[in-house]
Design a protein around this motif. Structure first.
Motif, PDB file in Angstrom:
ATOM      1  N   ARG A  62       0.659  -1.207  -0.050  1.00  0.00           N
ATOM      2  CA  ARG A  62       0.062  -0.059   0.015  1.00  0.00           C
ATOM      3  C   ARG A  62       0.938   1.477  -0.022  1.00  0.00           C
ATOM      4  O   ARG A  62       2.072   1.148   0.439  1.00  0.00           O
ATOM      5  N   ARG A  63       0.325   2.486  -0.454  1.00  0.00           N
ATOM      6  CA  ARG A  63       0.832   3.711  -0.338  1.00  0.00           C
ATOM      7  C   ARG A  63      -0.483   4.613   0.219  1.00  0.00           C
ATOM      8  O   ARG A  63      -1.728   4.248  -0.009  1.00  0.00           O
ATOM      9  N   HIS A  64      -0.188   5.677   0.827  1.00  0.00           N
ATOM     10  CA  HIS A  64      -1.292   6.717   1.380  1.00  0.00           C
ATOM     11  C   HIS A  64      -0.731   8.052   1.401  1.00  0.00           C
ATOM     12  O   HIS A  64       0.411   8.415   1.317  1.00  0.00           O
ATOM     13  N   ALA A  65      -1.959   8.861   1.339  1.00  0.00           N
ATOM     14  CA  ALA A  65      -1.796  10.388   1.230  1.00  0.00           C
ATOM     15  C   ALA A  65      -2.940  11.066   1.850  1.00  0.00           C
ATOM     16  O   ALA A  65      -4.107  10.339   1.864  1.00  0.00           O
ATOM     17  N   VAL A  66      -2.868  12.137   2.305  1.00  0.00           N
ATOM     18  CA  VAL A  66      -3.835  12.906   2.875  1.00  0.00           C
ATOM     19  C   VAL A  66      -3.896  14.110   2.362  1.00  0.00           C
ATOM     20  O   VAL A  66      -2.931  14.868   1.838  1.00  0.00           O
ATOM     21  N   PHE A  67      -5.416  14.585   2.010  1.00  0.00           N
ATOM     22  CA  PHE A  67      -5.587  15.684   1.379  1.00  0.00           C
ATOM     23  C   PHE A  67      -6.624  16.474   2.140  1.00  0.00           C
ATOM     24  O   PHE A  67      -7.420  16.079   2.956  1.00  0.00           O
ATOM     25  N   ALA A  68      -7.007  17.592   1.885  1.00  0.00           N
ATOM     26  CA  ALA A  68      -8.118  18.698   2.459  1.00  0.00           C
ATOM     27  C   ALA A  68      -8.814  19.082   1.245  1.00  0.00           C
ATOM     28  O   ALA A  68      -8.305  19.217   0.123  1.00  0.00           O
ATOM     29  N   ALA A  69     -10.088  18.923   1.295  1.00  0.00           N
ATOM     30  CA  ALA A  69     -10.993  19.574   0.317  1.00  0.00           C
ATOM     31  C   ALA A  69     -11.981  20.746   0.800  1.00  0.00           C
ATOM     32  O   ALA A  69     -12.914  20.359   2.070  1.00  0.00           O
ATOM     33  N   ASP A  70     -12.072  21.637   0.208  1.00  0.00           N
ATOM     34  CA  ASP A  70     -12.775  22.746   0.728  1.00  0.00           C
ATOM     35  C   ASP A  70     -13.380  23.549  -0.673  1.00  0.00           C
ATOM     36  O   ASP A  70     -13.298  22.975  -1.742  1.00  0.00           O
ATOM     37  N   GLN A  72     -11.932  26.117  -2.068  1.00  0.00           N
ATOM     38  CA  GLN A  72     -11.147  26.308  -2.749  1.00  0.00           C
ATOM     39  C   GLN A  72     -10.458  24.964  -3.523  1.00  0.00           C
ATOM     40  O   GLN A  72      -9.470  25.406  -4.586  1.00  0.00           O
ATOM     41  N   GLY A  73     -10.911  24.054  -3.465  1.00  0.00           N
ATOM     42  CA  GLY A  73     -10.500  22.760  -4.233  1.00  0.00           C
ATOM     43  C   GLY A  73      -9.978  21.487  -3.346  1.00  0.00           C
ATOM     44  O   GLY A  73     -10.186  21.614  -2.320  1.00  0.00           O
ATOM     45  N   VAL A  74      -9.228  20.946  -3.803  1.00  0.00           N
ATOM     46  CA  VAL A  74      -8.609  19.835  -3.168  1.00  0.00           C
ATOM     47  C   VAL A  74      -6.983  19.953  -3.442  1.00  0.00           C
ATOM     48  O   VAL A  74      -6.407  20.073  -4.340  1.00  0.00           O
ATOM     49  N   ARG A  75      -6.441  19.889  -1.938  1.00  0.00           N
ATOM     50  CA  ARG A  75      -4.938  20.028  -2.199  1.00  0.00           C
ATOM     51  C   ARG A  75      -4.334  19.007  -1.088  1.00  0.00           C
ATOM     52  O   ARG A  75      -5.098  18.801   0.035  1.00  0.00           O
ATOM     53  N   ARG A  76      -2.983  18.588  -1.235  1.00  0.00           N
ATOM     54  CA  ARG A  76      -2.410  17.762  -0.511  1.00  0.00           C
ATOM     55  C   ARG A  76      -1.969  18.344   0.720  1.00  0.00           C
ATOM     56  O   ARG A  76      -1.236  19.392   0.567  1.00  0.00           O
ATOM     57  N   GLU A  77      -2.168  17.598   1.855  1.00  0.00           N
ATOM     58  CA  GLU A  77      -1.511  17.975   3.059  1.00  0.00           C
ATOM     59  C   GLU A  77      -0.121  17.364   3.237  1.00  0.00           C
ATOM     60  O   GLU A  77       0.276  16.175   2.612  1.00  0.00           O
ATOM     61  N   PRO A  78       0.874  17.882   4.275  1.00  0.00           N
ATOM     62  CA  PRO A  78       1.969  17.138   4.521  1.00  0.00           C
ATOM     63  C   PRO A  78       1.631  15.506   4.959  1.00  0.00           C
ATOM     64  O   PRO A  78       0.616  15.279   5.482  1.00  0.00           O
ATOM     65  N   ASP A  79       2.547  14.670   4.894  1.00  0.00           N
ATOM     66  CA  ASP A  79       2.456  13.370   4.852  1.00  0.00           C
ATOM     67  C   ASP A  79       2.359  13.150   6.525  1.00  0.00           C
ATOM     68  O   ASP A  79       2.941  13.798   7.311  1.00  0.00           O
ATOM     69  N   GLN A  80       1.320  12.260   6.743  1.00  0.00           N
ATOM     70  CA  GLN A  80       1.082  12.035   8.327  1.00  0.00           C
ATOM     71  C   GLN A  80       0.438  10.545   8.435  1.00  0.00           C
ATOM     72  O   GLN A  80       0.091   9.975   7.372  1.00  0.00           O
ATOM     73  N   PRO A  81       0.544  10.153   9.663  1.00  0.00           N
ATOM     74  CA  PRO A  81       0.040   8.586   9.526  1.00  0.00           C
ATOM     75  C   PRO A  81      -1.395   8.471   9.633  1.00  0.00           C
ATOM     76  O   PRO A  81      -2.174   9.158   9.693  1.00  0.00           O
ATOM     77  N   HIS A  82      -1.800   7.282   9.206  1.00  0.00           N
ATOM     78  CA  HIS A  82      -3.284   6.816   8.960  1.00  0.00           C
ATOM     79  C   HIS A  82      -3.469   6.339  10.654  1.00  0.00           C
ATOM     80  O   HIS A  82      -2.775   5.354  10.994  1.00  0.00           O
ATOM     81  N   TYR A  83      -4.815   6.765  11.053  1.00  0.00           N
ATOM     82  CA  TYR A  83      -5.098   6.118  12.381  1.00  0.00           C
ATOM     83  C   TYR A  83      -6.512   5.861  12.429  1.00  0.00           C
ATOM     84  O   TYR A  83      -7.441   6.570  11.918  1.00  0.00           O
ATOM     85  N   GLN A  84      -6.886   4.857  13.128  1.00  0.00           N
ATOM     86  CA  GLN A  84      -8.203   4.212  13.318  1.00  0.00           C
ATOM     87  C   GLN A  84      -8.405   3.740  14.782  1.00  0.00           C
ATOM     88  O   GLN A  84      -7.184   3.209  15.207  1.00  0.00           O
ATOM     89  N   SER A  85      -9.395   4.020  15.320  1.00  0.00           N
ATOM     90  CA  SER A  85      -9.548   3.326  16.664  1.00  0.00           C
ATOM     91  C   SER A  85      -9.976   2.016  16.702  1.00  0.00           C
ATOM     92  O   SER A  85     -10.601   1.583  15.577  1.00  0.00           O
TER      93      SER A  85
END
Length: 238
Positions: A62-70, A72-85
């Motif tokens: 796998r590979r992973h990335a985080v984005f924000a969408a609002d 103004q559009g969709v933009r990539r966020e700094p690399d960060q961990p994936h977390y689930q409870s």
């Protein structure tokens, strides 16, 4: 496109999930115009092993990335961990999991994210900002070991909406997606067979899982490649 979108909206609102055929998704994404599609799909060949899953005796890449969408559009966020409870992932919950970052961040991925933003945003117009997580998965099957697309079993992801987009199936049998009510009742099932077949899921309403995959020809490599995109309302965005 004008007829496909209302039908998908109606099905998701009514049932909590929808299956979109490859032909439908191809039209919605205008996939024939994507200049990097071949490069995008080939990027699954570079996925790194999921070291966290290997620690419990299972295997995938796998590979992973985080984005924000609002607005103004969709933009990539700094690399960060994936977390689930553990509420949502009993197998690997309550830990921060760092994965190799997605590198195929070109027109194909951006168009898929743009579609998700418009589609899921239409279901929840009150949401100003979304946290978007993108996962590339390759599930490998061997003659002596089936591949497990959802090793945690039937589950929710702990988000608002999910897109599961099939990228490739090579020498694979089974891999049936099942949709369940919170009490465990089976609500529906379908198999992503053709590249761009997709599942759209209202994660707050239904649970989902995928049956194990096995090789058609045990002597040849076998894998199932999917892109998973999750949208969760981001209260921190104001």
């Amino acid at each position: 496109m004008t007829t496909a979108l209302p039908a998908l909206y109606d099905q998701l609102r009514q049932d909590g999930f929808a299956f979109a055929t490859a032909d439908t998704m191809r039209d919605l994404l205008d996939a024939a115009t994507l200049p990097d599609w071949a490069t995008f799909t080939a990027s699954w060949d570079t996925l790194a092993p999921d070291a966290y899953l290997a620690s419990v005796g299972r295997h995938r890449r796998r590979r992973h990335a985080v984005f924000a969408a609002d607005a103004q559009g969709v933009r990539r966020e700094p690399d960060q961990p994936h977390y689930q409870s553990k509420t949502y992932n009993t197998l690997q919950g309550d830990i921060e999991r760092w994965f190799e970052p997605i590198v195929a961040d070109g027109p194909s991925l951006r168009r898929i994210l743009g579609f998700c933003h418009g589609f899921f945003g239409g279901l929840a117009p009150q949401v100003d900002r979304w946290r978007v997580e993108v996962h590339q998965f390759r599930i490998e099957a061997r003659a002596d070991e089936a591949g497990e697309p959802t090793p945690e079993g039937v589950h929710r992801d702990g988000v608002d909406y999910v897109l599961v987009l099939l990228v490739d199936r090579t020498n694979i049998e089974s891999g049936t997606t099942t949709i369940h009510a919170p009490d465990g009742r089976l609500l529906g099932s379908f198999t992503l067979v053709h590249p761009l077949d997709a599942a759209l899921v209202d994660d707050a309403r239904v649970f989902h899982g995928v049956t194990a995959v096995t090789p058609k020809n045990p002597s040849l490599p076998a894998h199932r490649d999917v892109l998973v995109v999750t949208f969760r309302a981001d209260a921190t965005g104001g």
